[in-house]
Design a protein around this motif. Structure first.
Motif, PDB file in Angstrom:
ATOM      1  N   ALA D  87       0.820  -1.214   0.000  1.00  0.00           N
ATOM      2  CA  ALA D  87       0.000   0.000   0.000  1.00  0.00           C
ATOM      3  C   ALA D  87       0.859   1.273   0.000  1.00  0.00           C
ATOM      4  N   LYS D  88       1.837   1.337   0.911  1.00  0.00           N
ATOM      5  CA  LYS D  88       2.624   2.556   1.052  1.00  0.00           C
ATOM      6  C   LYS D  88       4.124   2.335   0.859  1.00  0.00           C
ATOM      7  N   THR D  89       4.514   1.096   0.609  1.00  0.00           N
ATOM      8  CA  THR D  89       5.946   0.790   0.477  1.00  0.00           C
ATOM      9  C   THR D  89       6.179  -0.127  -0.719  1.00  0.00           C
ATOM     10  N   PHE D  90       7.426  -0.185  -1.142  1.00  0.00           N
ATOM     11  CA  PHE D  90       7.798  -1.128  -2.205  1.00  0.00           C
ATOM     12  C   PHE D  90       9.243  -1.555  -1.981  1.00  0.00           C
ATOM     13  N   ARG D  91       9.588  -2.680  -2.603  1.00  0.00           N
ATOM     14  CA  ARG D  91      10.924  -3.233  -2.425  1.00  0.00           C
ATOM     15  C   ARG D  91      11.638  -3.331  -3.770  1.00  0.00           C
ATOM     16  N   MET D  92      12.847  -2.788  -3.797  1.00  0.00           N
ATOM     17  CA  MET D  92      13.716  -2.869  -4.965  1.00  0.00           C
ATOM     18  C   MET D  92      14.805  -3.905  -4.678  1.00  0.00           C
ATOM     19  N   GLU D  93      15.181  -4.672  -5.695  1.00  0.00           N
ATOM     20  CA  GLU D  93      16.315  -5.583  -5.563  1.00  0.00           C
ATOM     21  C   GLU D  93      17.315  -5.289  -6.673  1.00  0.00           C
ATOM     22  N   HIS D  94      18.572  -5.340  -6.322  1.00  0.00           N
ATOM     23  CA  HIS D  94      19.628  -4.927  -7.250  1.00  0.00           C
ATOM     24  C   HIS D  94      20.752  -5.967  -7.292  1.00  0.00           C
ATOM     25  N   GLU D  95      21.328  -6.088  -8.467  1.00  0.00           N
ATOM     26  CA  GLU D  95      22.547  -6.886  -8.637  1.00  0.00           C
ATOM     27  C   GLU D  95      23.583  -6.024  -9.334  1.00  0.00           C
ATOM     28  N   ILE D  96      24.776  -6.017  -8.823  1.00  0.00           N
ATOM     29  CA  ILE D  96      25.857  -5.267  -9.470  1.00  0.00           C
ATOM     30  C   ILE D  96      26.942  -6.246  -9.872  1.00  0.00           C
ATOM     31  N   SER D  97      27.305  -6.198 -11.156  1.00  0.00           N
ATOM     32  CA  SER D  97      28.323  -7.138 -11.625  1.00  0.00           C
ATOM     33  C   SER D  97      29.285  -6.453 -12.590  1.00  0.00           C
ATOM     34  N   VAL D  98      30.440  -7.067 -12.751  1.00  0.00           N
ATOM     35  CA  VAL D  98      31.435  -6.648 -13.745  1.00  0.00           C
ATOM     36  C   VAL D  98      31.493  -7.774 -14.759  1.00  0.00           C
ATOM     37  N   GLY D  99      30.957  -7.535 -15.948  1.00  0.00           N
ATOM     38  CA  GLY D  99      30.825  -8.627 -16.908  1.00  0.00           C
ATOM     39  C   GLY D  99      29.976  -9.713 -16.273  1.00  0.00           C
ATOM     40  N   ALA D 104      27.913  -7.689  -6.059  1.00  0.00           N
ATOM     41  CA  ALA D 104      27.080  -7.444  -4.881  1.00  0.00           C
ATOM     42  C   ALA D 104      25.610  -7.582  -5.238  1.00  0.00           C
ATOM     43  N   THR D 105      24.824  -8.010  -4.247  1.00  0.00           N
ATOM     44  CA  THR D 105      23.372  -8.001  -4.368  1.00  0.00           C
ATOM     45  C   THR D 105      22.828  -7.188  -3.203  1.00  0.00           C
ATOM     46  N   GLY D 106      21.763  -6.459  -3.455  1.00  0.00           N
ATOM     47  CA  GLY D 106      21.221  -5.626  -2.393  1.00  0.00           C
ATOM     48  C   GLY D 106      19.742  -5.392  -2.563  1.00  0.00           C
ATOM     49  N   PHE D 107      19.148  -4.829  -1.531  1.00  0.00           N
ATOM     50  CA  PHE D 107      17.721  -4.503  -1.607  1.00  0.00           C
ATOM     51  C   PHE D 107      17.476  -3.175  -0.895  1.00  0.00           C
ATOM     52  N   GLU D 108      16.346  -2.603  -1.253  1.00  0.00           N
ATOM     53  CA  GLU D 108      15.877  -1.379  -0.607  1.00  0.00           C
ATOM     54  C   GLU D 108      14.363  -1.498  -0.416  1.00  0.00           C
ATOM     55  N   VAL D 109      13.903  -1.288   0.802  1.00  0.00           N
ATOM     56  CA  VAL D 109      12.467  -1.076   1.019  1.00  0.00           C
ATOM     57  C   VAL D 109      12.276   0.420   1.154  1.00  0.00           C
ATOM     58  N   ARG D 110      11.415   0.953   0.322  1.00  0.00           N
ATOM     59  CA  ARG D 110      11.200   2.401   0.274  1.00  0.00           C
ATOM     60  C   ARG D 110       9.741   2.731   0.554  1.00  0.00           C
ATOM     61  N   ALA D 111       9.519   3.904   1.117  1.00  0.00           N
ATOM     62  CA  ALA D 111       8.154   4.344   1.428  1.00  0.00           C
ATOM     63  C   ALA D 111       7.790   5.571   0.593  1.00  0.00           C
ATOM     64  N   TRP D 112       6.518   5.681   0.318  1.00  0.00           N
ATOM     65  CA  TRP D 112       5.955   6.811  -0.430  1.00  0.00           C
ATOM     66  C   TRP D 112       5.574   7.870   0.617  1.00  0.00           C
ATOM     67  N   ILE D 113       6.402   8.918   0.710  1.00  0.00           N
ATOM     68  CA  ILE D 113       6.275   9.846   1.833  1.00  0.00           C
ATOM     69  C   ILE D 113       5.700  11.185   1.372  1.00  0.00           C
ATOM     70  N   ALA D 114       4.552  11.532   1.939  1.00  0.00           N
ATOM     71  CA  ALA D 114       3.876  12.782   1.566  1.00  0.00           C
ATOM     72  C   ALA D 114       4.724  13.985   1.958  1.00  0.00           C
ATOM     73  N   LEU D 123       7.237  13.263   9.061  1.00  0.00           N
ATOM     74  CA  LEU D 123       6.999  12.692   7.743  1.00  0.00           C
ATOM     75  C   LEU D 123       6.110  11.454   7.878  1.00  0.00           C
ATOM     76  N   HIS D 124       5.174  11.297   6.955  1.00  0.00           N
ATOM     77  CA  HIS D 124       4.278  10.142   6.997  1.00  0.00           C
ATOM     78  C   HIS D 124       4.184   9.493   5.626  1.00  0.00           C
ATOM     79  N   ALA D 125       4.118   8.156   5.642  1.00  0.00           N
ATOM     80  CA  ALA D 125       3.883   7.434   4.399  1.00  0.00           C
ATOM     81  C   ALA D 125       2.427   7.602   4.000  1.00  0.00           C
ATOM     82  N   THR D 126       2.193   7.547   2.720  1.00  0.00           N
ATOM     83  CA  THR D 126       0.855   7.753   2.179  1.00  0.00           C
ATOM     84  C   THR D 126       0.671   6.714   1.064  1.00  0.00           C
ATOM     85  N   PRO D 127      -0.578   6.347   0.730  1.00  0.00           N
ATOM     86  CA  PRO D 127      -0.751   5.288  -0.274  1.00  0.00           C
ATOM     87  C   PRO D 127      -0.122   5.636  -1.624  1.00  0.00           C
TER      88      PRO D 127
END
Lengths: 139, 139, 139, 139
Positions: D87-99, D104-114, D123-127
């Motif tokens: 509803a108010k958050t989403f998750r990104m996943e990343h891979e970083i490579s050379v060839g 590295a592999t990583g993730f980010e959970v991010r919020a939609w902040i009004a 600060l508050h998350a919003t839909p």
């Protein structure tokens, strides 16, 4: 005159609370412009520094005038050129613009610094090799 | 003349592959020296910028000479002073040293920039208020 | 348990256009917290890395939860502790707060990486020396 | 699943004294990967944030595993994907490579902040708006 143009996009982390670029970033982009110009001359730093037994091309002097702000999301054009080459030093000049709007002009005087004999030993400039001079001057 | 001295330690992330400080960091430290001097005059930026309705004191021109390298682990002394104050701009001068060894000298010309009427509107310098001038000049 | 506390002030260049800290900065502060803890144990990295013939203590895994924002001008307290020490790796845990308000908690698993035989050769973890283990565990 | 790939070159200022990338840079590249993915969906942050009246998509949680080092001069491929959208958050996943070599592999959970009603207000998350959800999920 040897010139090279590259582009870079202003990222979220490059701007400050006022929404304009934090000014030391411009010097990072001048550095990047120099690096890109060297790479365009087949003198990419990761290969050239070990090959010529130097620690790098550290800055002796640098300066910049800031004409108009760069903002988040702007795509910057970095125009870099070799202004002169002396025995152990050379001067790079850079212009950064957004489209036709000039943001900043800057320069870097850099020295050709030999790898020290022992880690932490004093650093000394050494003559720029002839083949490098030729590439940098287009001679 | 208004002066202020602060210290900063060179961190792992500040040095490049040659083990010496990546040169744009010096400009971050000049910025930090200016910020610390303002704070010492009861003009801390987080409070002063909203109070005076400015976006900040962006750079008009900056430059630096690099005399000797700063290395990982060095504790740097940043000596900053207000060189002059004009109607809408002022000049900061900085010296960075490790103990008695001078590493770099630099300057910043900064402008007093009013908060724009709308986000993204052009930025304009505005007169530095009298009470700020007095603090910056020690008058 | 070995713990160390240090402080750092949020600078102008640390915050983004939203006025809150650009999140990779927190990992720079975790790194700084680890560095400061080592220094408090007479294992300052600039001396310890050459002494023990390691390239450093690179990160194997890191993570962070962000609880409340840090803003420009905030003075951050970084509390760092050694959570565990194994044969070739150790885990650091960090808390960053502004006064009594928690901003973020994070961790770093780091490895003790031997200096490679030749530049660019593969990197390998090596056992953490007994005297270092003793300092890190307070044993 | 929505995915996006971008590349970035490791610069002189990104590596530390050991010649390998200073680890907080990876999180800057994850941030950049997220930004580039949004731009590829016609949700470029410089336009989208004001349009949707948000301060941005700050990080709630982030983490990374580091598999092999990235070095100066490496060209990194950043593969980013949207792992889930709530509803108010989403998750990104990343891979970083050379060839073909994974760094590295990583993730980010991010919020939609009004955007807060007043500067400095909590600060508050919003839909997340439906049209944004559709773009992020490819629905």
């Amino acid at each position: 005159m040897i010139e090279h143009t590259t582009t870079v996009q202003v990222r979220w982390g490059d701007v400050d609370a006022a929404g304009i670029v934090f000014y030391p970033r411009f010097f990072e982009w001048y550095d990047w412009g120099s690096e890109a110009l060297f790479a365009s001359l087949e003198l990419a730093w990761p290969e050239a520094f070990p090959k010529y037994a130097i620690v790098g091309v550290p800055i002796v002097e640098s300066g910049s005038r800031f004409v108009s702000p760069a903002r988040y999301g702007d795509v910057l054009t970095i125009r870099s050129r070799v202004a002169w080459v002396r025995a152990k030093t050379f001067r790079m000049e850079h212009e950064i613009s957004v489209g036709s709007r000039l943001c900043a002009t800057g320069f870097e005087v850099r020295a050709w610094i030999a790898r020290p004999e022992a880690p932490g030993a004093p650093l000394h400039a050494t003559p720029i090799p002839d083949d490098v001079v030729k590439r940098l001057t287009g001679a």
